[in-house]
Design a protein around this motif. Structure first.
Motif, PDB file in Angstrom:
ATOM      1  N   PRO A  65      43.544  43.299  21.941  1.00  0.00           N
ATOM      2  CA  PRO A  65      43.459  41.930  23.250  1.00  0.00           C
ATOM      3  C   PRO A  65      43.071  43.333  24.350  1.00  0.00           C
ATOM      4  N   GLY A  66      42.440  42.373  25.398  1.00  0.00           N
ATOM      5  CA  GLY A  66      41.945  43.419  26.681  1.00  0.00           C
ATOM      6  C   GLY A  66      40.898  43.459  26.694  1.00  0.00           C
ATOM      7  N   THR A  67      40.612  44.184  27.639  1.00  0.00           N
ATOM      8  CA  THR A  67      38.977  44.504  27.635  1.00  0.00           C
ATOM      9  C   THR A  67      38.825  45.862  27.331  1.00  0.00           C
ATOM     10  N   PRO A  68      37.590  46.105  26.173  1.00  0.00           N
ATOM     11  CA  PRO A  68      38.121  47.692  25.896  1.00  0.00           C
ATOM     12  C   PRO A  68      36.901  47.556  26.719  1.00  0.00           C
ATOM     13  N   ASN A 121      39.507  36.384  22.073  1.00  0.00           N
ATOM     14  CA  ASN A 121      39.535  37.244  23.528  1.00  0.00           C
ATOM     15  C   ASN A 121      40.863  36.842  24.617  1.00  0.00           C
ATOM     16  N   ARG A 122      41.047  35.400  23.988  1.00  0.00           N
ATOM     17  CA  ARG A 122      42.813  36.091  24.473  1.00  0.00           C
ATOM     18  C   ARG A 122      44.412  35.242  23.856  1.00  0.00           C
ATOM     19  N   PHE A 138      52.055  39.683  20.877  1.00  0.00           N
ATOM     20  CA  PHE A 138      51.857  40.326  22.414  1.00  0.00           C
ATOM     21  C   PHE A 138      50.878  39.344  22.793  1.00  0.00           C
ATOM     22  N   VAL A 139      50.932  38.008  23.928  1.00  0.00           N
ATOM     23  CA  VAL A 139      49.922  37.763  24.402  1.00  0.00           C
ATOM     24  C   VAL A 139      49.740  37.897  25.585  1.00  0.00           C
ATOM     25  N   ALA A 140      48.412  37.648  26.396  1.00  0.00           N
ATOM     26  CA  ALA A 140      48.000  38.097  27.518  1.00  0.00           C
ATOM     27  C   ALA A 140      47.146  36.987  27.567  1.00  0.00           C
ATOM     28  N   GLU A 141      46.996  36.090  29.112  1.00  0.00           N
ATOM     29  CA  GLU A 141      46.787  35.205  29.311  1.00  0.00           C
ATOM     30  C   GLU A 141      46.783  34.082  28.424  1.00  0.00           C
TER      31      GLU A 141
END
Length: 685
Positions: free
Chosen positions: A473-476, A566-567, A667-670
């Motif tokens: 998760p997140g930006t690579p 992606n989310r 875990f989760v973001a957005e």
């Protein structure tokens, strides 16, 4: 009786010829009189019939086309028309209100769209090694513009260009001689403006480096400061030095990152200046409001040029303690006079001082001034490798109410001392557990300051590392060349002079199998091209279905097109010395992706024993061995070879993140949830 002729209303018609025709006037009697008084009066012939009054009434009230306004109003006032009209009116009002309410509800319940710096991987370019456009052997800005199609080919929409300020090119050019100009080796300001326009024309975004901590000793500010000219007198950190037996005794034991004393005597000013990096890179004095304002003006200048984001490097060094005390020794028994290496001291007084984050927040405030235009949010990153101090790194996110960086760059996967399934888990888990709630993670496996993945951990692991990078998760963040598995050039191919300015991981990008790997059409390149360029290059790998480049593209497509990737949630399933296993899933979506990544030796694992609700079979969506894609595997017996990675896809009604056994491992973001009925995302699920 009513006198009528041919079932008409009563009227008398003269039998004389030449009677006036009043056929278009209803209910009117017509009389024809003799105009000649001498003629004999004739009595018209009439007939009598009986007419039903009700039939007459119906005939009178029936609407007809072209009726005048007065007649229309007679009908519109009738109950059967009035009620129908009112029903339709209130239905339209109710429908409009329902539509407005539904729109408001969708907006209120919909999650925030991912911003551009979240939605796409970031591709990091060292411009001197990317593409040479003028045959001088050095990569340049025009070369980057020529190769923008490669970025879109990778399904990437964000470019990060490392420092290109006018500079003596010490320490990769991070000591700027002029923050407002382009180094001639990279081109001109016109070249930069053309590059920005071309990037935006392709729908891409661009981030650039800004190193505010220090300048080059060639900078005009330093020249004015060493001569004690006006406000520039205190632009740098100056201290008196003691001299004994022809040598300079520094104010304290502080050591530069590159080793030896961080103080350098200046013959012009007759004082020592502080340099936490090379002696040619004096530190700016950020306790001076004038210096801070200079940096804000630089930020505004480049954002005004159209840059979409800035990465602030070395910011933990911005402030130093004013008391100038010696820093404590790591080894208390060591003789203090023998200290020469940066690692021999605890840097309590030269990094992360009180007031540092106030300065970073002020940078954020200035950048926000340029983020007000819709769709033009300006990204801010901080590039400081805190290594073992994860809490210090997380402080760069800011707080819930006061924002700093959108994210500090994550070096956990680069700083690993050894490679295994366990070490990968520790690197991932450390970041996710310490990251403040609601913040966005990022990952990198390569950088301009670290050996390439293929060299650092072995080329057999490059594909599985890319799979890890693009499925977390997140930006690579991908360092140029990692998409084709480039390796460091051999040390013996780098001269001593070149080694001072760069490292072997900066070798030119390998575009094709021609001379100099297509990097330059000149006779030579500033650094030698790796000897493996005939087989490791973009052109040839784009034709191989099982190449590192083809897998990279397939992974970016998967990440861009699948919502769980992606989310969605990330849940850690299993790790041991060989494998790291995790799932990506989204609330409301029954499709789940499970990554089984091998960072050790051949391994067999029973996933059903770990996740009892797991289906007995899963489909291989992607594999580092391309021939395996699409095959069905038994989840009780998953075998992976050394360096092999699998992206498994299966359906389930019971996602892992809802299971009690995995609480604390997800875990989760957005966060977002999927509604299959409405085919949209919503919050509060």
């Amino acid at each position: 009786t009513v006198e009528v002729e041919a079932r008409s209303l009563p009227m008398e018609l003269s039998e004389k010829a030449g009677v006036e025709n009043n056929g278009f006037v209803q209910h009117e009697a017509f009389e024809s009189k003799e105009t000649d008084s001498s003629s004999q009066e004739e009595v018209p012939k009439t007939c009598s019939v009986d007419v039903d009054p009700v039939a007459v009434e119906e005939t009178v009230l029936k609407p007809y086309a072209g009726m005048p306004k007065e007649v229309l109003l007679q009908f519109s006032s009738q109950a059967r028309y009035r009620v129908t009209r009112e029903i339709l009116f209130w239905l339209i009002i109710a429908g409009s209100i329902a539509l407005v309410c539904a729109t408001i509800a969708i907006i209120a319940l919909s999650p925030k769209c991912l911003d551009w710096w979240q939605a796409s991987p970031i591709y990091q370019i060292y411009p001197r090694s990317f593409k040479d456009s003028n045959m001088d052997g050095n990569g340049d800005l025009k070369g980057i513009q020529e190769k923008l199609d490669h970025i879109t080919y990778l399904n990437i929409k964000t470019i990060w260009i490392t420092s290109f300020f006018k500079s003596p090119l010490k320490d990769l050019g991070y000591g700027a001689e002029d923050f407002y100009d382009i180094d001639p080796i990279f081109g001109s300001m016109k070249d930069f403006e053309d590059l920005i326009a071309a990037i935006h024309d392709k729908g891409l975004k661009v981030i650039m480096d800004l190193i505010p901590n220090h300048t080059s000793d060639k900078h005009q500010w330093f020249q004015l400061s060493r001569n004690r000219t006006g406000k520039y007198t205190d632009y740098y950190i100056w201290q008196d030095c003691m001299q004994a037996a022809g040598s300079v005794i520094p104010p304290n034991n502080w050591v530069s990152v590159f080793g030896n004393s961080s103080w350098q005597f200046d013959d012009v000013r007759k004082q020592c200046y502080l340099h936490q990096f090379g002696k040619e890179q004096p530190d700016l004095n950020f306790r001076s409001p004038a210096v801070q304002q200079e940096i804000h003006d630089i930020i505004k200048f480049w954002l005004g040029k159209g840059v979409d984001g800035l990465s602030f490097s070395t910011v933990k060094f911005l402030l130093e303690a004013t008391h100038l005390r010696d820093e404590p020794l790591v080894n208390k028994s060591q003789n203090g006079e023998s200290i020469t290496a940066y690692s021999q001291l605890y840097h309590d007084y030269t990094t992360t001082q009180v007031g540092l984050h106030d300065i970073i927040r002020s940078f954020r405030h200035t950048m926000n001034e340029f983020s007000r235009e819709p769709g033009r949010y300006r990204f801010m990153g901080s590039d400081d490798n805190e290594k073992d101090d994860i809490e210090a790194t997380m402080m760069y996110y800011g707080t819930t109410f006061i924002q700093e960086a959108d994210f500090p760059f994550n070096f956990n996967l680069i700083n690993m001392k050894n490679l295994s399934g366990n070490s990968i888990f520790e690197a991932v888990d450390s970041w996710m557990k310490n990251m403040p709630a609601g913040k966005w993670p990022n990952w990198a496996v390569g950088s301009p300051n670290a050996a390439r993945v293929s060299t650092r951990i072995g080329k057999e692991y490059i594909n599985v590392m890319n799979m890890l990078l693009l499925t977390l998760p997140g930006t690579p963040v991908t360092y140029y060349g990692e998409e084709i598995g480039m390796e460091n050039i051999a040390s013996e191919n780098v001269s001593e002079k070149q080694t001072l300015a760069t490292l072997p991981e900066k070798s030119p990008m390998q575009w094709d199998g021609k001379v100099n790997a297509g990097f330059t059409e000149g006779n030579s390149s500033w650094l030698p091209v790796n000897s493996d360029y005939q087989s490791v290059n973009v052109e040839i790998q784009s034709t191989w279905s099982n190449s590192t480049l083809s897998l990279y593209r397939a992974l970016t497509l998967l990440r861009n097109n699948e919502l769980p990737m992606n989310r969605g949630w990330m849940c850690h399933i299993w790790n041991d010395s060989d494998v790291f296993v995790y799932v990506r899933e989204l609330d409301g979506l029954d499709r789940v992706f499970m990554m089984v990544l091998n960072f050790g030796q051949e391994s067999t694992i029973d996933l059903q024993a770990i996740v009892p609700s797991l289906p007995s079979e899963a489909v291989i969506r992607l594999s580092t061995h391309f021939s395996n894609a699409g095959k069905v595997v038994n989840t009780k017996l998953i075998t992976t070879e050394m360096g092999e990675g699998l992206v498994l896809e299966y359906k389930t009604a019971k996602p892992v993140h809802t299971m009690e056994a995995f609480q604390g491992k997800c875990f989760v973001a957005e966060k977002a949830c999927y509604s299959k009925a409405l085919n949209l995302l919503y919050m509060n699920c």
